[in-house]
Design a protein around this motif. Structure first.
Motif, mmCIF file in Angstrom:
data_model
loop_
_atom_site.group_PDB
_atom_site.id
_atom_site.type_symbol
_atom_site.label_atom_id
_atom_site.label_comp_id
_atom_site.label_asym_id
_atom_site.label_seq_id
_atom_site.Cartn_x
_atom_site.Cartn_y
_atom_site.Cartn_z
ATOM 1 N N GLU A 101 33.460 112.276 48.956
ATOM 2 C CA GLU A 101 34.778 112.362 49.578
ATOM 3 C C GLU A 101 35.539 111.040 49.479
ATOM 4 O O GLU A 101 36.706 111.016 49.083
ATOM 5 C CB GLU A 101 34.612 112.762 51.045
ATOM 6 N N GLN A 105 38.984 110.423 47.499
ATOM 7 C CA GLN A 105 40.119 109.905 48.274
ATOM 8 C C GLN A 105 40.649 108.629 47.655
ATOM 9 O O GLN A 105 41.855 108.442 47.506
ATOM 10 C CB GLN A 105 39.681 109.588 49.711
ATOM 11 N N LYS A 118 43.875 113.025 51.757
ATOM 12 C CA LYS A 118 43.862 113.485 53.152
ATOM 13 C C LYS A 118 44.892 114.609 53.334
ATOM 14 O O LYS A 118 44.611 115.621 53.988
ATOM 15 C CB LYS A 118 44.187 112.289 54.060
ATOM 16 N N GLU A 121 43.479 117.696 51.843
ATOM 17 C CA GLU A 121 42.445 118.273 52.720
ATOM 18 C C GLU A 121 43.082 119.023 53.892
ATOM 19 O O GLU A 121 42.646 120.103 54.266
ATOM 20 C CB GLU A 121 41.531 117.165 53.254
ATOM 21 N N LEU A 127 38.283 123.546 52.184
ATOM 22 C CA LEU A 127 37.846 122.487 51.273
ATOM 23 C C LEU A 127 36.569 121.855 51.833
ATOM 24 O O LEU A 127 36.546 121.407 52.977
ATOM 25 C CB LEU A 127 38.965 121.444 51.150
#
Ligand SMILES: [Zn+2]
Ligand SMILES: [Zn+2]
Length: 284
Positions: A101, A105, A118, A121, A127
């Motif tokens: 993650e 990101q 973010k 998501e 997700l």
């Protein structure tokens, strides 16, 4: 009449790693290199009709050429407010300190990209992020997935996908320890594969630094002499040479395919060798 070869009338392409697998009702993508953008484009028509894309992504590792297509995957921006029920699941190693993650990101953090991961998501219907380790086994629908660790800088995995009695293996970014004696982990992963997608970036001469500059030892990639042994010892039916060197011309890739096929035959094997090209489809 001249019998044209593939490299004379077409091109293997230059996008980085992405392979789509359809296993029953499941859609799986191995890696999200720049080819992932084209996969997104190809699926748009269907997704606009059904309002859902259910996709599982298996990441070999988190080097840039395997994740850089993600921000350009159009379906990421079809959010739940617009009625899309997309369902994305990502599997990948921990890459030492950072999880899947945080790496995904990181490449979209400002000022690297205008939309943050973010936001994606928050706005995607579903997700999930999952971490893999060596010798893991899990299911994606009716497909059984098995992992083995490969030999490449940072944590890298190969995936074996079994479905309806067929075996597909994705093993890219891997360097042989010894070309004559393939890594037992890789043989275990590739055993009896109907299709093995295998790293074959260099010629042996380039790998050893006899031509083309410095030796590539420790760079985490392979060459025909080593992959021919894997095909033979793992009993692979069809082997697709993958992760072509960006410096290779179409003709050099074609020569690598011919050379690998000859090596397999010289060893007494009958694996069919194909150099991967963009848009290549194989039915198992
Ligand atoms: Zn890599
Ligand atoms: Zn790579």
């Amino acid at each position: 009449m001249h019998n044209y070869q593939f490299h004379e009338i077409s091109t293997y392409g230059g996008n980085t790693s992405c392979v789509e697998i359809i296993a029953g009702n499941e859609r799986i993508a191995c890696d999200m290199g720049t080819g992932f953008r084209l996969l997104g484009n190809a699926l748009f028509g269907e997704v606009f009709k059904t309002k859902i894309l259910r996709l599982t992504v298996l990441l070999s590792h988190l080097h840039w050429d395997h994740i850089q297509g993600l921000p350009f995957f159009g379906e990421l921006y079809l959010n739940k407010e617009s009625g899309f029920k997309n369902d994305f699941t990502f599997y990948g190693g921990t890459n030492w300190q950072s999880g899947v993650e945080s790496c995904l990101q990181g490449q979209m953090d400002p000022p690297l990209f205008p939309v943050s991961f973010k936001e994606i998501e928050d706005q995607t219907a579903k997700l999930q992020m999952n971490t893999v380790h060596d010798q893991m086994s899990f299911k994606i629908g009716e497909a059984v997935v098995k992992t083995r660790k490969l030999n490449h800088p940072q944590e890298t995995y190969g995936y074996r996908i079994e479905h309806s009695g067929k075996v597909f293996v994705y093993a890219t970014d891997n360097e042989p320890y010894d070309p004559l004696y393939p890594d037992p982990k890789l043989l275990d992963l590739a055993k009896g594969a109907d299709v093995l997608v295998i790293d074959c970036q260099y010629t042996k001469n380039i790998y050893e630094g006899k031509v083309g500059g410095v030796p590539r030892h420790g760079w985490g990639h392979s060459y025909p002499e080593a992959v021919a042994q894997i095909a033979l010892q793992a009993g692979v039916k069809k082997m697709t040479l993958f992760h072509h060197d960006p410096a290779s011309t179409d003709e050099q890739i074609y020569q690598m395919e011919q050379n690998t096929q000859n090596l397999v035959h010289a060893l007494g094997g009958n694996t069919k060798v194909i150099a991967a090209y963009e848009g290549l489809e194989i039915e198992l």
